[in-house]
Design an enzyme around this catalytic site. Structure first.
Site, short mmCIF file in Angstrom:
data_model
loop_
_atom_site.label_atom_id
_atom_site.label_comp_id
_atom_site.label_asym_id
_atom_site.label_seq_id
_atom_site.Cartn_x
_atom_site.Cartn_y
_atom_site.Cartn_z
N HIS A 307 0.87 -1.19 0.00
CA HIS A 307 0.00 0.00 0.00
C HIS A 307 0.90 1.23 0.00
O HIS A 307 1.95 1.25 0.62
CB HIS A 307 -0.90 0.02 1.25
N ASP A 365 -7.89 -5.31 -0.01
CA ASP A 365 -8.34 -6.19 -1.10
C ASP A 365 -7.98 -7.64 -0.89
O ASP A 365 -8.39 -8.51 -1.67
CB ASP A 365 -7.74 -5.70 -2.42
C1 SDX Z 1 -6.15 0.03 -2.98
O1 SDX Z 1 -4.38 4.53 -2.14
C2 SDX Z 1 -5.31 3.92 -1.53
O2 SDX Z 1 -5.74 4.33 -0.43
C3 SDX Z 1 -5.90 2.73 -2.27
C4 SDX Z 1 -6.92 1.89 -1.50
C5 SDX Z 1 -8.20 2.67 -1.26
O3 SDX Z 1 -8.93 2.28 -0.33
O4 SDX Z 1 -8.53 3.58 -2.08
O5 SDX Z 1 -6.38 1.47 -0.27
C6 SDX Z 1 -7.33 0.66 -2.30
O6 SDX Z 1 -5.87 0.35 -4.11
C7 SDX Z 1 -5.29 -0.94 -2.19
C8 SDX Z 1 -4.06 -1.44 -3.00
C9 SDX Z 1 -4.56 -2.55 -3.93
N1 SDX Z 1 -3.50 -2.92 -4.89
C10 SDX Z 1 -2.88 -4.11 -4.81
O7 SDX Z 1 -3.05 -4.93 -3.90
C11 SDX Z 1 -1.95 -4.39 -5.98
C12 SDX Z 1 -0.60 -4.90 -5.47
N2 SDX Z 1 0.10 -3.83 -4.76
C13 SDX Z 1 1.03 -3.01 -5.51
O8 SDX Z 1 0.70 -2.79 -6.83
C14 SDX Z 1 1.53 -1.81 -4.72
O9 SDX Z 1 1.83 -2.24 -3.46
C15 SDX Z 1 0.66 -0.57 -4.63
C16 SDX Z 1 0.23 -0.08 -5.96
C17 SDX Z 1 -0.53 -0.87 -3.78
C18 SDX Z 1 1.49 0.51 -3.93
O10 SDX Z 1 2.50 0.81 -4.80
P1 SDX Z 1 3.58 1.94 -4.44
O11 SDX Z 1 3.26 2.68 -3.20
O12 SDX Z 1 3.81 2.77 -5.66
O13 SDX Z 1 4.82 1.11 -4.05
P2 SDX Z 1 5.93 0.72 -5.05
O14 SDX Z 1 5.30 0.21 -6.30
O15 SDX Z 1 6.88 1.86 -5.14
O16 SDX Z 1 6.58 -0.53 -4.32
C19 SDX Z 1 7.60 -0.33 -3.39
C20 SDX Z 1 8.46 -1.58 -3.54
C21 SDX Z 1 8.83 -1.89 -4.99
O17 SDX Z 1 10.04 -2.57 -4.96
P3 SDX Z 1 11.41 -1.74 -5.34
O18 SDX Z 1 11.15 -1.12 -6.71
O19 SDX Z 1 11.54 -0.69 -4.26
O20 SDX Z 1 12.50 -2.78 -5.35
O21 SDX Z 1 7.70 -2.72 -3.10
C22 SDX Z 1 7.51 -3.62 -4.19
C23 SDX Z 1 7.78 -2.85 -5.46
O22 SDX Z 1 8.26 -3.73 -6.47
N3 SDX Z 1 6.12 -4.04 -4.13
C24 SDX Z 1 5.69 -5.29 -4.26
C25 SDX Z 1 4.30 -5.24 -4.10
N4 SDX Z 1 3.92 -3.98 -3.88
C26 SDX Z 1 5.05 -3.24 -3.91
N5 SDX Z 1 6.35 -6.45 -4.51
C27 SDX Z 1 5.58 -7.56 -4.58
N6 SDX Z 1 4.25 -7.59 -4.42
C28 SDX Z 1 3.58 -6.45 -4.19
N7 SDX Z 1 2.26 -6.48 -4.05
#
Ligand code: SDX
Length: 430
Positions: A307, A365
């Site tokens: 998140h 989720d």
């Molecule tokens: C919702 O914003 C909100 O409030 C949203 C929400 C709401 O109520 O409106 O809470 C609802 O959208 C919840 C999130 C649902 N999405 C998912 O579950 C999809 C999987 N999660 C990711 O796509 C991700 O965690 C996000 C999009 C939720 C957050 O992405 P960020 O903040 O941009 O984080 P990031 O992509 O910069 O990740 C940081 C690091 C990265 O690694 P590095 O590049 O630093 O090496 O963490 C890794 C990412 O690769 N990472 C994950 C991961 N999520 C982040 N690695 C594996 N699995 C994951 N799920």
């Protein structure tokens, strides 16, 4: 906002004083509104990881503490002691209603759950296999073609009417999208049922037999709505705010929010998460998927994990997990293989240094899809249910923004890295 502190920014030896606004709770914000005019420089923050786009009094999130407050009330208390329409009142008007106010509000919503009969034709223009999210974006946008008497955003009464219409009609539209996708007749809303029971009835009852809403499922449905109601300035809420800043009508703005929520990184994650759990299938395949999620050369992510704000647990996931246990026990599927995979996946992921270091925890989720599937919804209905529940949050934030006398159209700038000026070349000389 109080401005007792300032930040000093120095560019090429020139210093610029920037006011710091202090919130009631949470991080200070540095006001850069005049920075470009003073310094000729923009700030740069793709993804808005460090940017406050507005001030708001509706929802506060502390990502470190895993805290979520709606108008100051903690989400676990609201999910445990309140119910969705009362939370809608709280989000829309800023306080917990007295009994007579709540009764009046609930009656108002109940009496506006039907949609214009002619709108039924919109559904029939879609293929039967159209994803319900596509139908919802289309039909909600089309509401501006029917409800002209609540599109003038400068008229407070019309803003109120549009708010009630949207909260009231979204369940009807979502249920109709579902019924259309499975070839069953639409079921009209019933004024003798509460909000969640009415939605379940519109989704699962058929003309051929009596449908009894199970009160425990209705309670779980209502709690899922509450847990999804609002969430500060997430991507879809920011989309609604940006659309509204141009003066677009409320139905168009909410349709834009639905479109943004659809993505698997946002509201589409509940559907993607369940599809991932099904793909994993058995607990012995979990290490394979965790390895993929950790692989830098693979952009695969564990759906339902991580998140932007919560760098500890998502308080909604905790409540959702309790609901999942309750619903699965009621349905006699507590040994649901998907739940087994989900719990083992959570356990293994949280024990893995990669997830611990990157502070990746289950989000809202992760468990919602398990409950929704157990209740009989196809995965294609998971995000429409999220959109329906989030409508009150979008509308509350929309109303708040329209009430801001300083409102300006949102117009970000850019870091331009393209070609500098060059002359056109005729095709024969290229
Ligand atoms: C919702 O914003 C909100 O409030 C949203 C929400 C709401 O109520 O409106 O809470 C609802 O959208 C919840 C999130 C649902 N999405 C998912 O579950 C999809 C999987 N999660 C990711 O796509 C991700 O965690 C996000 C999009 C939720 C957050 O992405 P960020 O903040 O941009 O984080 P990031 O992509 O910069 O990740 C940081 C690091 C990265 O690694 P590095 O590049 O630093 O090496 O963490 C890794 C990412 O690769 N990472 C994950 C991961 N999520 C982040 N690695 C594996 N699995 C994951 N799920």
């Amino acid at each position: 906002m109080t401005e007792t502190k300032t930040a000093t920014l120095t560019i090429d030896g020139n210093s610029f004083e920037l006011p710091i606004h202090t919130p009631t709770v949470g991080p200070d914000v540095i006001d850069i509104g005049k920075l470009y005019g003073q310094s000729g420089a923009f700030t740069y923050d793709p993804g808005f990881t460090s940017t406050a786009a507005c001030d708001s009094t509706i929802t506060f999130i502390d990502g470190e503490k895993g805290e979520l407050l709606h108008r100051g009330y903690p989400i676990d208390q609201l999910a445990g002691q309140s119910h969705y329409l009362e939370v809608c009142f709280l989000l829309l008007y800023g306080y917990l209603p007295e009994a007579n106010e709540l009764e009046k509000f609930e009656r108002l919503v109940t009496n506006h759950t039907m949609i214009h009969e002619q709108m039924h034709n919109f559904f029939r223009g879609f293929r039967r296999d159209a994803p319900p999210m596509a139908t919802m974006v289309g039909v909600v946008g089309a509401m501006s073609a029917f409800y002209h008497d609540s599109t003038d955003i400068n008229d407070e009464h019309q803003r109120e009417v549009a708010s009630i219409r949207l909260v009231a009609k979204m369940p009807t539209i979502a249920a109709m999208a579902y019924k259309y996708s499975i070839g069953q007749p639409f079921v009209y809303p019933r004024n003798d049922l509460d909000y969640a029971s009415n939605f379940l009835n519109m989704c699962f009852s058929v003309p051929a037999e009596e449908y009894q809403v199970n009160p425990i499922l209705a309670r779980a449905m209502d709690r899922i709505f509450t847990l999804h109601a609002d969430h500060e300035q997430n991507a879809s809420t920011s989309t609604v705010r940006l659309a509204s800043s141009s003066g677009a009508n409320p139905f168009a703005c909410i349709a834009a929010g639905i479109a943004c929520l659809w993505g698997p990184a946002h509201g589409g994650a509940n559907q993607a998460c369940l599809e991932m759990l099904k793909e994993i299938g058995t607990v012995d395949r979990i290490p394979e998927f965790i390895a993929r999620a950790k692989d830098k050369n693979d952009n695969y992510r564990l759906m339902g994990f991580g998140h932007r704000v919560y760098k500890n647990f998502d308080p909604r996931a905790t409540v959702m997990k309790e609901s999942a246990d309750e619903v699965l026990e009621l349905l006699g599927v507590e040994d649901n293989p998907l739940l087994q995979v989900a719990m083992e996946l959570e356990k293994q992921a949280l024990a893995d240094p990669y997830f611990a270091e990157k502070k990746l925890f289950p989000n809202v989720d992760f468990y919602s899809g398990i409950i929704l599937e157990a209740m009989g919804f196809p995965t294609s209905m998971f995000t429409p249910i999220f959109a329906m529940a989030r409508t009150v949050g979008w509308i509350s934030q929309w109303k708040e923004q329209l009430g801001d006398p300083q409102l300006k159209i949102g117009r970000p700038r850019q870091l331009y890295t393209g070609e500098t000026k060059r002359d056109y070349v005729d095709i024969e000389n290229r």
